[in-house]
Design a protein around this motif. Structure first.
Motif, mmCIF file in Angstrom:
data_model
loop_
_atom_site.group_PDB
_atom_site.id
_atom_site.type_symbol
_atom_site.label_atom_id
_atom_site.label_comp_id
_atom_site.label_asym_id
_atom_site.label_seq_id
_atom_site.Cartn_x
_atom_site.Cartn_y
_atom_site.Cartn_z
ATOM 1 N N UNK A 132 19.729 82.317 53.366
ATOM 2 C CA UNK A 132 18.689 82.085 52.353
ATOM 3 C C UNK A 132 18.202 80.644 52.484
ATOM 4 N N UNK A 133 17.513 80.372 53.590
ATOM 5 C CA UNK A 133 17.151 79.001 53.934
ATOM 6 C C UNK A 133 16.141 78.396 52.982
ATOM 7 N N UNK A 134 15.403 79.237 52.262
ATOM 8 C CA UNK A 134 14.381 78.701 51.356
ATOM 9 C C UNK A 134 14.939 78.287 50.013
ATOM 10 N N UNK A 135 16.123 78.703 49.710
ATOM 11 C CA UNK A 135 16.712 78.392 48.410
ATOM 12 C C UNK A 135 17.326 76.986 48.422
ATOM 13 N N UNK A 136 17.239 76.345 47.296
ATOM 14 C CA UNK A 136 17.821 75.016 47.143
ATOM 15 C C UNK A 136 18.769 74.987 45.944
ATOM 16 N N UNK A 137 19.400 76.146 45.654
ATOM 17 C CA UNK A 137 20.281 76.208 44.485
ATOM 18 C C UNK A 137 21.495 75.315 44.674
ATOM 19 N N UNK A 138 21.932 74.770 43.561
ATOM 20 C CA UNK A 138 23.174 74.013 43.563
ATOM 21 C C UNK A 138 24.336 74.979 43.749
ATOM 22 N N UNK A 139 25.215 74.652 44.696
ATOM 23 C CA UNK A 139 26.413 75.460 44.920
ATOM 24 C C UNK A 139 27.581 74.738 44.266
ATOM 25 N N UNK A 140 28.154 75.367 43.269
ATOM 26 C CA UNK A 140 29.304 74.792 42.579
ATOM 27 C C UNK A 140 30.573 75.423 43.141
ATOM 28 N N UNK A 141 31.452 74.574 43.611
ATOM 29 C CA UNK A 141 32.719 75.045 44.175
ATOM 30 C C UNK A 141 33.837 74.605 43.252
ATOM 31 N N UNK A 142 34.578 75.551 42.771
ATOM 32 C CA UNK A 142 35.654 75.274 41.827
ATOM 33 C C UNK A 142 36.988 75.404 42.539
ATOM 34 N N UNK A 143 37.790 74.341 42.497
ATOM 35 C CA UNK A 143 39.095 74.281 43.143
ATOM 36 C C UNK A 143 40.139 73.879 42.113
ATOM 37 N N UNK A 144 41.380 73.872 42.555
ATOM 38 C CA UNK A 144 42.387 73.251 41.702
ATOM 39 C C UNK A 144 42.129 71.749 41.693
ATOM 40 N N UNK A 145 42.570 71.080 40.666
ATOM 41 C CA UNK A 145 42.272 69.646 40.539
ATOM 42 C C UNK A 145 42.866 68.850 41.695
ATOM 43 N N UNK A 146 44.070 69.196 42.117
ATOM 44 C CA UNK A 146 44.692 68.448 43.217
ATOM 45 C C UNK A 146 43.915 68.648 44.515
ATOM 46 N N UNK A 147 43.451 69.871 44.764
ATOM 47 C CA UNK A 147 42.682 70.130 45.980
ATOM 48 C C UNK A 147 41.299 69.483 45.892
ATOM 49 N N UNK A 180 42.988 78.538 46.498
ATOM 50 C CA UNK A 180 41.704 79.112 46.855
ATOM 51 C C UNK A 180 40.557 78.374 46.181
ATOM 52 N N UNK A 181 39.435 79.072 46.023
ATOM 53 C CA UNK A 181 38.274 78.451 45.385
ATOM 54 C C UNK A 181 37.338 79.543 44.865
ATOM 55 N N UNK A 182 36.417 79.098 44.020
ATOM 56 C CA UNK A 182 35.303 79.927 43.563
ATOM 57 C C UNK A 182 34.022 79.201 43.922
ATOM 58 N N UNK A 183 33.030 79.924 44.319
ATOM 59 C CA UNK A 183 31.735 79.264 44.484
ATOM 60 C C UNK A 183 30.702 79.991 43.639
ATOM 61 N N UNK A 184 29.915 79.172 42.959
ATOM 62 C CA UNK A 184 28.947 79.699 42.010
ATOM 63 C C UNK A 184 27.539 79.370 42.480
ATOM 64 N N UNK A 185 26.698 80.392 42.387
ATOM 65 C CA UNK A 185 25.278 80.243 42.661
ATOM 66 C C UNK A 185 24.522 80.774 41.448
ATOM 67 N N UNK A 186 23.233 80.730 41.526
ATOM 68 C CA UNK A 186 22.453 81.231 40.398
ATOM 69 C C UNK A 186 22.678 82.729 40.204
#
Length: 232
Positions: A132-147, A180-186
């Motif tokens: 999705x090269x046209x999108x400029x959404x912020x990607x939020x990546x949620x990790x453990x605090x130590x990671x 692991x992690x979570x990644x959030x998009x719109x």
């Protein structure tokens, strides 16, 4: 009566008496023989009757024993089939739990590895950018605090490379409680955690587990269909 006449009469009487006695003896012997014959015939009849009764009783006992044997055999086979079914069910549960635990431990070990995790995050973000090269959404990546602390410096320059078709804004958060992690998009949130990895991998392994269980089930059913050693 003269002596001669008397003697002659006595001789006749003696002869008659002797004849009478002989006849009595003959009649007694004949009567005894007939009585003995009657007793013998009666004994034979009674013996034949008792033999028939004994044979009938033996057949009844054998039939009852055979019927009881069939009942025991049928009950035993039913119990064996039920036991086989329960054993198979418990075995399936045990195998699935063991497999799930193995996959969970492996996924958790890899997702706690800093190098593996950052390479995976970069691959996910770059693949999204390519798709999705046209999108400029912020990607939020949620990790453990130590990671998050360990990957903060890496994330600053991680997406400035030729593999990504564009630079995407990436923000790291540290509120995840596990590996692991979570990644959030719109469009929503995607989890990459040990549990989600196991959910994806387990069905891929399940056919092999099912095959193993089928072989076990066949063996259990074969054993259940055999006549128990104690039932004859």
């Amino acid at each position: 009566m003269s002596p001669q006449e008397y003697t002659k009469r006595m001789e006749v009487m003696a002869s008659t008496l002797e004849t009478f006695v002989e006849r009595l003896k003959a009649d007694g012997v004949e009567a005894g023989r007939q009585a003995a014959e009657a007793i013998r015939r009666q004994a034979e009849q009674q013996a034949a009757q008792r033999l028939q009764e004994a044979e009938a009783e033996a057949k009844r006992i054998i039939a009852a024993a055979q019927a009881e044997r069939e009942k025991i055999l049928a009950r035993t086979q039913t119990e064996l089939r039920l036991a086989a079914r329960d054993t198979l069910h418990r075995l399936r549960e045990a195998l699935e739990k063991a497999l799930q635990q193995v996959l969970l431990e492996a996924a958790e070990r890899h997702l706690q590895d800093e190098t593996f995790l950052r390479d995976l995050i970069r691959e996910v973000v770059c693949q999204y950018a390519k798709a999705d090269a046209d999108q400029q959404d912020l990607i939020t990546i949620n990790l453990s605090e130590s990671m998050r602390r360990r990957l903060t410096d890496w994330a600053i320059g991680a997406f400035h490379n030729p593999d990504c078709p564009q630079e995407l804004p990436v923000e790291l958060h540290g509120t995840l409680t596990g590996a692991g992690f979570e990644y959030r998009l719109s469009g929503g949130t995607v989890e990459v955690t040990p549990e989600s990895v196991v959910d994806v991998l387990l069905p891929m392994v399940s056919p092999e587990v099912q095959k193993l269980l089928q072989e076990v089930a066949k063996e259990l059913l074969r054993v259940g269909s055999e006549e128990p050693a104690g039932v004859r």
